[in-house]
Design a protein around this motif. Structure first.
Motif, short mmCIF file in Angstrom:
data_model
loop_
_atom_site.label_atom_id
_atom_site.label_comp_id
_atom_site.label_asym_id
_atom_site.label_seq_id
_atom_site.Cartn_x
_atom_site.Cartn_y
_atom_site.Cartn_z
N THR A 2 -9.84 -4.26 2.92
CA THR A 2 -8.78 -4.32 3.90
C THR A 2 -8.45 -2.92 4.42
N GLU A 3 -7.61 -2.91 5.49
CA GLU A 3 -7.17 -1.63 6.02
C GLU A 3 -6.31 -0.89 5.00
N LYS A 4 -5.57 -1.64 4.17
CA LYS A 4 -4.78 -1.01 3.12
C LYS A 4 -5.68 -0.27 2.14
N SER A 5 -6.80 -0.89 1.77
CA SER A 5 -7.75 -0.22 0.88
C SER A 5 -8.35 1.01 1.54
N ASP A 6 -8.60 0.90 2.85
CA ASP A 6 -9.11 2.06 3.59
C ASP A 6 -8.11 3.21 3.58
N ARG A 7 -6.83 2.88 3.71
CA ARG A 7 -5.81 3.94 3.68
C ARG A 7 -5.80 4.62 2.32
N LYS A 8 -5.93 3.84 1.26
CA LYS A 8 -5.98 4.42 -0.09
C LYS A 8 -7.21 5.32 -0.24
N THR A 9 -8.35 4.84 0.26
CA THR A 9 -9.57 5.65 0.18
C THR A 9 -9.41 6.93 1.00
N ARG A 10 -8.81 6.81 2.19
CA ARG A 10 -8.60 8.00 3.02
C ARG A 10 -7.70 9.01 2.31
N THR A 137 -9.65 11.62 -11.01
CA THR A 137 -8.78 10.64 -11.66
C THR A 137 -8.23 9.65 -10.65
N ARG A 138 -7.83 10.15 -9.49
CA ARG A 138 -7.29 9.27 -8.45
C ARG A 138 -8.35 8.28 -7.96
N ALA A 139 -9.57 8.77 -7.74
CA ALA A 139 -10.64 7.90 -7.24
C ALA A 139 -11.01 6.83 -8.26
N LEU A 140 -11.08 7.23 -9.54
CA LEU A 140 -11.40 6.25 -10.58
C LEU A 140 -10.28 5.22 -10.72
N TYR A 141 -9.05 5.67 -10.58
CA TYR A 141 -7.92 4.74 -10.66
C TYR A 141 -7.95 3.75 -9.50
#
Length: 326
Positions: A2-10, A137-141
């Motif tokens: 989702t776009e929400k997941s994209d925002r988290k990845t960004r 740590t953030r990416a793994l979380y």
């Protein structure tokens, strides 16, 4: 995805970019002061990571563009393209430069080396270790919390995890090489550290590039998903047999499904059209990522065909193909 997941990845990529820019400056300054090949290799590594994160930000933005006349299936594969460039960047800017620094260290191994700044360089690596661990740590979380996905599904997130994980290992290798050089006075230890960092980066770049290439040229959906789609289509009362089922990932949340199906005898063109519309909607409802569904209808031969008449399924096939394009 989702776009929400994209925002988290960004946000994860931005955190990694900010950390790598600061670390790259610190490593470069420490490497120039100390003359440490291992520290300079790590500086090149951080510069490569920073450039690659710019690529990943471009991938996240461009892959979300809506479909248009020129690209009717959308721009989802942009993410794979920029991830491939990031893999090339890791290899060229990080791996090759680290190997070059290894040869430089070997050439200087027999000379008198000044260790001025080595303690400061080790301190820089200590700070870098903490800084590299934050985005990792953030990416793994995020990968752990992301429903229905994981590190292997999102090339941008996968690249961040690979970069930061490699950076942590690279910092440890560089610190070990510098410490041994400082204690023994032998620059061979730093050469070994630089070669090790270069080989590590080359391996990571190869793995990321291979995965991005597979997705870029067209990769099928997971076998379990293909089997589930086949079972759903075969369970429809109008379907006699699914002769062939083809799938292709067009993006993280875009899947093309094309099925060649045999119909039960006795259906007229209107029944075929209604059945195709219902099957298509059922597939999309069950798997929302299957936004492109095409049915190629091949109706079983009728008595008219056997006796030389016009094919009874010709009109039905045309109708079904038209429905699949809607």
């Amino acid at each position: 995805m989702t776009e929400k997941s994209d925002r988290k990845t960004r946000n994860t990529v931005l955190v990694a970019l900010a950390a790598n820019l600061v670390i790259a400056v610190a490593k470069t300054a420490g490497g120039l002061v100390s003359g440490s090949p291992a520290l300079l290799s790590e500086a090149a590594h951080s510069v490569a990571d920073s450039v690659n994160e710019v690529f990943l930000l471009a991938a996240l933005r461009r892959s979300r563009r809506p479909a248009d006349r020129k690209h009717p299936f959308g721009y989802g594969k942009e993410r794979y393209f920029w991830s491939l460039l990031a893999a090339v960047g890791i290899f060229v800017m990080g791996g090759c430069f680290s190997v070059f620094q290894g040869f430089e260290a070997l050439g200087a191994a027999s000379g008198q080396e000044s260790h001025t700044g080595y303690v400061a360089g080790l301190a820089v690596l200590g700070v870098a270790l903490l800084a590299e661990g934050t985005p990792l740590t953030r990416a793994l979380y995020q990968a752990h919390r992301q429903p229905g996905a994981g590190i292997g599904d999102d090339p941008a997130l996968r690249t961040v995890v690979a970069e930061d994980g490699t950076a942590v290992v690279g910092v440890l290798l560089a610190a070990a090489g510098m410490a041994l050089h400082l204690v023994t006075g032998d620059a061979v230890y730093e050469a070994v550290a630089s070669f090790s960092i270069g080989l590590l980066l080359g391996y990571v770049a190869f793995r990321l590039g291979r995965e991005a290439r597979a997705q870029l040229i067209g990769e099928a959906a997971a076998p379990e998903l293909r089997d589930d789609i086949r079972r759903l289509v075969e369970a429809q009362p109008e379907i006699d047999n699914v002769a062939e089922l083809l799938t292709m990932q067009m993006g993280l949340d875009s899947l093309l499904v094309a099925a060649r199906v045999d119909l039960v005898p006795g259906l007229d063109s209107e029944e075929v059209e209604l059945a195709c519309v219902r099957i298509r909607k059922s597939v999309k409802k069950t798997w929302p990522q299957a936004d492109q569904v095409f049915l190629d209808v091949t109706e079983a031969p009728s008595d008219a065909e056997d006796s030389g008449g016009a094919p009874a399924g010709a009109a039905a096939a045309a109708t079904a193909e038209a429905d699949g394009r809607r």
